[in-house]
Design an enzyme around this catalytic site. Structure first.
Site, mmCIF file in Angstrom:
data_model
loop_
_atom_site.group_PDB
_atom_site.id
_atom_site.type_symbol
_atom_site.label_atom_id
_atom_site.label_comp_id
_atom_site.label_asym_id
_atom_site.label_seq_id
_atom_site.Cartn_x
_atom_site.Cartn_y
_atom_site.Cartn_z
ATOM 1 N N HIS A 241 -3.840 5.496 3.987
ATOM 2 C CA HIS A 241 -2.243 4.980 4.291
ATOM 3 C C HIS A 241 -1.627 5.532 4.294
ATOM 4 C CE1 HIS A 241 -1.086 0.848 5.552
ATOM 5 N NE2 HIS A 241 -0.698 1.497 6.198
ATOM 6 N N CYS B 126 0.698 -1.156 0.267
ATOM 7 C CA CYS B 126 0.425 0.366 -0.056
ATOM 8 C C CYS B 126 0.993 1.257 0.097
ATOM 9 C CB CYS B 126 -1.244 -0.244 1.410
ATOM 10 S SG CYS B 126 -2.097 -1.137 1.327
#
Ligand SMILES: *[C@@H]1O[C@H](CO)[C@@H](O)[C@H](O)[C@H]1NC(C)=O
Length: 244
Positions: A140, A84
């Protein structure tokens, strides 16, 4: 985010980001600039889409995505990083993760770092070009200080969560022990702060509903950039009962 072979490169992703800034920020009048909605599916594998599944003998069935693809352009050599934070950093900066310092892994809840502030993000570029900038879903890219929050990094509105993954219904998440036991709820509206008002609503349905609200409210004279960053199909593996 997309699982796949380990030796991935991101040249085409970077090319895409530069193309996007160029198209959106050309010499055109504001009213003529295209609205841009970027929908991201997290951990969505190469064979997890109908038009690939058929070639690879899987029974994945995605008629709506297939029909969108049939009317559009399919980028078969579109590579990203395998996890991610490095990929998300690339998407928003147009830079490899070795330049953003995000090459080492994902950002854990208790880790005090984020995508460094000296990067100019796609959201900030587009805002300079007269765009209204909205983000819905997963961030994130760090949140340990105020300046790192998405609404301080070019997104005028943000509704979503800041970590890697939360329970799709309750927003609760516990980090693994090796990175310190660190548990909490994660869902934030940039206008009001942390919110529990949408407790129980499946994340995909919630994020699409919020995106539609932002689109409906938008003054169509102004170009809009919407980054819709779905958590699905990232873990935990949950769906509403009707899809089981
Ligand atoms: C959020 O709302 C639900 C449903 O009302 C409730 O059960 C839960 O305890 C709330 N969570 C927090 C952290 O307040």
């Amino acid at each position: 985010m997309f699982s796949g072979p380990k030796h991935l490169n991101a040249v085409r992703l970077l090319a895409f980001v530069f193309w996007l800034s160029a198209v959106a920020c050309g010499k055109k009048q504001r009213g003529q600039r295209p609205h841009v909605v970027f929908v991201l599916a997290d951990d969505f594998g190469f064979n997890d889409i109908g038009y690939h599944a058929r070639e690879h003998y899987s029974d994945m069935y995605t008629p709506f995505l297939d029909s969108l693809a049939a009317k559009g352009v399919i980028l078969e050599n579109y590579y990203v990083q395998p996890i991610c934070s490095p990929t998300r950093g690339q998407l928003l900066t147009g830079r490899y993760q070795i330049h953003t310092g995000l090459a080492h892994g994902i950002i854990r809840a208790a880790q005090p770092y984020g995508l460094p502030l000296d990067n100019i993000l796609l959201s900030q570029q587009l805002r300079q070009c007269g765009y209204k900038t909205n983000m819905v879903g997963k961030w994130h890219l760090g949140f340990f200080r105020e300046e790192y929050l998405p609404w301080n990094r070019g997104f005028q509105n943000f509704f979503g969560f800041l970590n890697g993954g939360v329970n799709h219904f309750t927003r609760y998440h516990c980090e693994p022990k090796k990175t310190r036991r660190f548990c909490g709820y994660d869902m934030i509206d940039s206008r009001y702060g942390p919110t529990n008002a949408t407790y129980g609503e499946y994340s995909t349905n919630l994020f699409i509903r919020k995106s539609k609200e932002m689109i409906d409210k938008h003054n169509k004279q102004k170009p809009m950039f919407l980054y819709l960053s779905l958590q699905a199909v990232h873990g935990p593996l949950q769906v509403p009962n009707q899809y089981l």
